[in-house]
Design a protein around this motif. Structure first.
Motif, PDB file in Angstrom:
ATOM      1  N   ASN A  28       0.821  -1.230  -0.061  1.00 60.95           N
ATOM      2  CA  ASN A  28       0.171  -0.114  -0.050  1.00 60.95           C
ATOM      3  C   ASN A  28       0.816   1.131  -0.139  1.00 60.95           C
ATOM      4  OD1 ASN A  28      -2.663  -1.379   0.126  1.00 60.95           O
ATOM      5  ND2 ASN A  28      -2.730  -0.927   2.199  1.00 60.95           N
ATOM      6  N   ALA A  29       1.729   1.242   0.752  1.00 65.17           N
ATOM      7  CA  ALA A  29       2.724   2.487   1.079  1.00 65.17           C
ATOM      8  C   ALA A  29       3.463   2.696  -0.384  1.00 65.17           C
ATOM      9  CB  ALA A  29       3.626   2.267   2.182  1.00 65.17           C
ATOM     10  N   GLN A  30       3.809   1.564  -1.050  1.00 65.11           N
ATOM     11  CA  GLN A  30       4.487   1.846  -2.284  1.00 65.11           C
ATOM     12  C   GLN A  30       3.518   1.898  -3.708  1.00 65.11           C
ATOM     13  OE1 GLN A  30       6.835  -1.872  -2.159  1.00 65.11           O
ATOM     14  NE2 GLN A  30       8.348  -0.972  -0.672  1.00 65.11           N
ATOM     15  N   TYR A  31       2.434   2.150  -3.350  1.00 67.79           N
ATOM     16  CA  TYR A  31       1.373   2.337  -4.407  1.00 67.79           C
ATOM     17  C   TYR A  31       1.414   1.126  -5.163  1.00 67.79           C
ATOM     18  CZ  TYR A  31       1.509   7.168  -2.541  1.00 67.79           C
ATOM     19  OH  TYR A  31       1.559   8.053  -1.679  1.00 67.79           O
ATOM     20  N   GLU A  32       1.756  -0.124  -4.989  1.00 67.13           N
ATOM     21  CA  GLU A  32       1.395  -1.451  -5.724  1.00 67.13           C
ATOM     22  C   GLU A  32       0.205  -2.097  -5.683  1.00 67.13           C
ATOM     23  OE1 GLU A  32       4.779  -3.748  -4.498  1.00 67.13           O
ATOM     24  OE2 GLU A  32       6.268  -2.273  -5.035  1.00 67.13           O
ATOM     25  N   LEU A  33      -0.528  -1.640  -4.499  1.00 63.37           N
ATOM     26  CA  LEU A  33      -1.805  -2.285  -3.906  1.00 63.37           C
ATOM     27  C   LEU A  33      -2.514  -1.420  -3.094  1.00 63.37           C
ATOM     28  CD1 LEU A  33      -3.089  -5.382  -3.562  1.00 63.37           C
ATOM     29  CD2 LEU A  33      -1.816  -5.194  -1.536  1.00 63.37           C
ATOM     30  N   LEU A  34      -3.639  -1.388  -3.234  1.00 65.84           N
ATOM     31  CA  LEU A  34      -4.606  -0.583  -2.230  1.00 65.84           C
ATOM     32  C   LEU A  34      -5.552  -1.644  -1.581  1.00 65.84           C
ATOM     33  CD1 LEU A  34      -5.745   1.635  -0.958  1.00 65.84           C
ATOM     34  CD2 LEU A  34      -7.140   2.151  -2.782  1.00 65.84           C
ATOM     35  N   SER A  35      -5.098  -2.259  -0.306  1.00 63.86           N
ATOM     36  CA  SER A  35      -5.894  -3.296   0.267  1.00 63.86           C
ATOM     37  C   SER A  35      -6.521  -2.837   1.364  1.00 63.86           C
ATOM     38  CB  SER A  35      -4.896  -4.445   0.609  1.00 63.86           C
ATOM     39  OG  SER A  35      -5.405  -5.426   1.378  1.00 63.86           O
ATOM     40  N   LEU A  36      -7.709  -3.078   1.553  1.00 63.91           N
ATOM     41  CA  LEU A  36      -8.617  -2.606   2.683  1.00 63.91           C
ATOM     42  C   LEU A  36      -9.279  -3.701   3.590  1.00 63.91           C
ATOM     43  CD1 LEU A  36     -10.069   0.481   0.624  1.00 63.91           C
ATOM     44  CD2 LEU A  36      -8.341   0.501   2.256  1.00 63.91           C
ATOM     45  N   VAL A  37      -9.604  -3.546   4.714  1.00 64.90           N
ATOM     46  CA  VAL A  37     -10.477  -4.288   5.669  1.00 64.90           C
ATOM     47  C   VAL A  37     -11.537  -3.871   5.712  1.00 64.90           C
ATOM     48  CG1 VAL A  37     -10.589  -5.375   7.783  1.00 64.90           C
ATOM     49  CG2 VAL A  37      -8.374  -5.425   6.809  1.00 64.90           C
ATOM     50  N   ILE A  38     -12.516  -4.753   5.608  1.00 62.51           N
ATOM     51  CA  ILE A  38     -14.301  -4.104   5.505  1.00 62.51           C
ATOM     52  C   ILE A  38     -14.525  -4.540   7.252  1.00 62.51           C
ATOM     53  CG2 ILE A  38     -16.525  -4.545   5.016  1.00 62.51           C
ATOM     54  CD1 ILE A  38     -15.019  -5.766   2.196  1.00 62.51           C
ATOM     55  N   LEU A  39     -14.688  -3.419   7.860  1.00 58.89           N
ATOM     56  CA  LEU A  39     -15.373  -3.571   9.320  1.00 58.89           C
ATOM     57  C   LEU A  39     -16.823  -3.148   9.384  1.00 58.89           C
ATOM     58  CD1 LEU A  39     -12.738  -1.056  11.083  1.00 58.89           C
ATOM     59  CD2 LEU A  39     -12.537  -3.792  10.645  1.00 58.89           C
ATOM     60  N   ALA A  40     -17.705  -4.065  10.076  1.00 55.62           N
ATOM     61  CA  ALA A  40     -19.089  -3.763  10.530  1.00 55.62           C
ATOM     62  C   ALA A  40     -19.128  -3.591  11.819  1.00 55.62           C
ATOM     63  CB  ALA A  40     -19.805  -5.269  10.095  1.00 55.62           C
ATOM     64  N   ASN A  41     -19.433  -2.421  11.938  1.00 52.16           N
ATOM     65  CA  ASN A  41     -19.461  -2.064  13.718  1.00 52.16           C
ATOM     66  C   ASN A  41     -18.141  -2.422  14.236  1.00 52.16           C
ATOM     67  OD1 ASN A  41     -22.430  -1.093  13.306  1.00 52.16           O
ATOM     68  ND2 ASN A  41     -22.925  -3.317  13.339  1.00 52.16           N
ATOM     69  N   ARG A  42     -17.228  -1.883  13.655  1.00 54.67           N
ATOM     70  CA  ARG A  42     -15.638  -1.875  13.968  1.00 54.67           C
ATOM     71  C   ARG A  42     -15.097  -3.232  14.147  1.00 54.67           C
ATOM     72  NH1 ARG A  42     -15.061   3.133  14.037  1.00 54.67           N
ATOM     73  NH2 ARG A  42     -16.413   4.651  15.336  1.00 54.67           N
ATOM     74  N   HIS A  43     -15.690  -4.310  13.692  1.00 55.27           N
ATOM     75  CA  HIS A  43     -15.083  -5.782  13.480  1.00 55.27           C
ATOM     76  C   HIS A  43     -14.696  -6.103  12.019  1.00 55.27           C
ATOM     77  CE1 HIS A  43     -15.671  -6.330  17.840  1.00 55.27           C
ATOM     78  NE2 HIS A  43     -16.868  -5.998  17.891  1.00 55.27           N
ATOM     79  N   PRO A  44     -13.543  -6.624  11.752  1.00 56.49           N
ATOM     80  CA  PRO A  44     -13.343  -7.083  10.829  1.00 56.49           C
ATOM     81  C   PRO A  44     -14.108  -8.350  10.164  1.00 56.49           C
ATOM     82  CG  PRO A  44     -11.254  -7.013  12.028  1.00 56.49           C
ATOM     83  CD  PRO A  44     -12.732  -6.788  12.821  1.00 56.49           C
ATOM     84  N   ILE A  45     -14.653  -8.117   8.894  1.00 61.79           N
ATOM     85  CA  ILE A  45     -15.615  -9.092   8.265  1.00 61.79           C
ATOM     86  C   ILE A  45     -15.317  -9.092   6.768  1.00 61.79           C
ATOM     87  CG2 ILE A  45     -17.561  -8.326   9.748  1.00 61.79           C
ATOM     88  CD1 ILE A  45     -18.646  -6.918   7.068  1.00 61.79           C
ATOM     89  N   GLY A  46     -14.183  -8.872   6.393  1.00 62.59           N
ATOM     90  CA  GLY A  46     -13.620  -9.328   5.113  1.00 62.59           C
ATOM     91  C   GLY A  46     -12.738  -8.222   4.587  1.00 62.59           C
TER      92      GLY A  46
END
Length: 180
Positions: A65-83
């Motif tokens: 992400n920092a090197q702009y090779e990827l943009l990876s995000l975690v999906i949170l539902a009510n502050r908990h990771p779900i995907g």
């Protein structure tokens, strides 16, 4: 925590955030709990065999992400990771990238992934300067196909015998979305 985007659904607040080490245990548990189903579509699942493996993955994607090779995000539902959702196969010269995603089946069917894809696509096409985004979906993965279609991606082609999954060649459907 850096929030890339957020939206409300009938189950509450959904946030797309940069991955943090604290997400590793919950993401690992989701992957392990759903390994049989996820392995049908995600060939990396069997390699995710410990929280430490997930933690290493998170640290790798943070570096990319920092090197702009990827943009990876975690999906949170009510502050908990779900995907997760990401832009990968980024080609800066031709301004295109591919979107990939997975979601805990407990949360599927609520429009979360469709909205997450729409949000990421909007940012990529209107703020990050991409011209073309693609989604590849196994022809048997009806849920992923529905996400692509419901997020206003258009069917472009069938890629014959494009991947090997569970020991067999599989076709992929290619969906695209262009900048306005």
């Amino acid at each position: 925590m850096f929030v890339f985007s957020e939206f409300e659904t009938r189950i509450g607040l959904i946030q797309l955030v940069f991955p943090e080490n604290s997400h590793a245990p919950e993401l690992f548990n989701i992957i392990q709990t759903n390994a049989a189903e996820f392995t049908k579509w995600l060939p990396w699942v069997p390699k995710t065999d410990s929280v430490e493996t997930e933690l290493k993955f998170i640290n790798d994607v943070r570096m990319k992400n920092a090197q702009y090779e990827l943009l990876s995000l975690v999906i949170l539902a009510n502050r908990h990771p779900i995907g997760t959702i990401d832009l990968h196969e980024i080609n800066a010269n031709f301004h295109h990238a591919q979107i990939g995603y997975w979601l805990d089946p407990t949360y599927q069917g609520n429009g979360i992934m469709t909205q997450a894809v729409k949000q990421l696509a909007h940012h990529a096409l209107h703020e990050l300067g991409f011209h073309k985004l693609t989604i590849e979906a196994d022809t048997l993965n009806v849920k992923s196909i529905a996400v692509a279609e419901n997020a206003d991606f258009h069917y472009e082609a069938t890629l014959k015998d494009h991947i090997i999954n569970e020991g067999e060649y599989r076709d992929l459907l290619l969906y695209t979305k262009l900048a306005d």
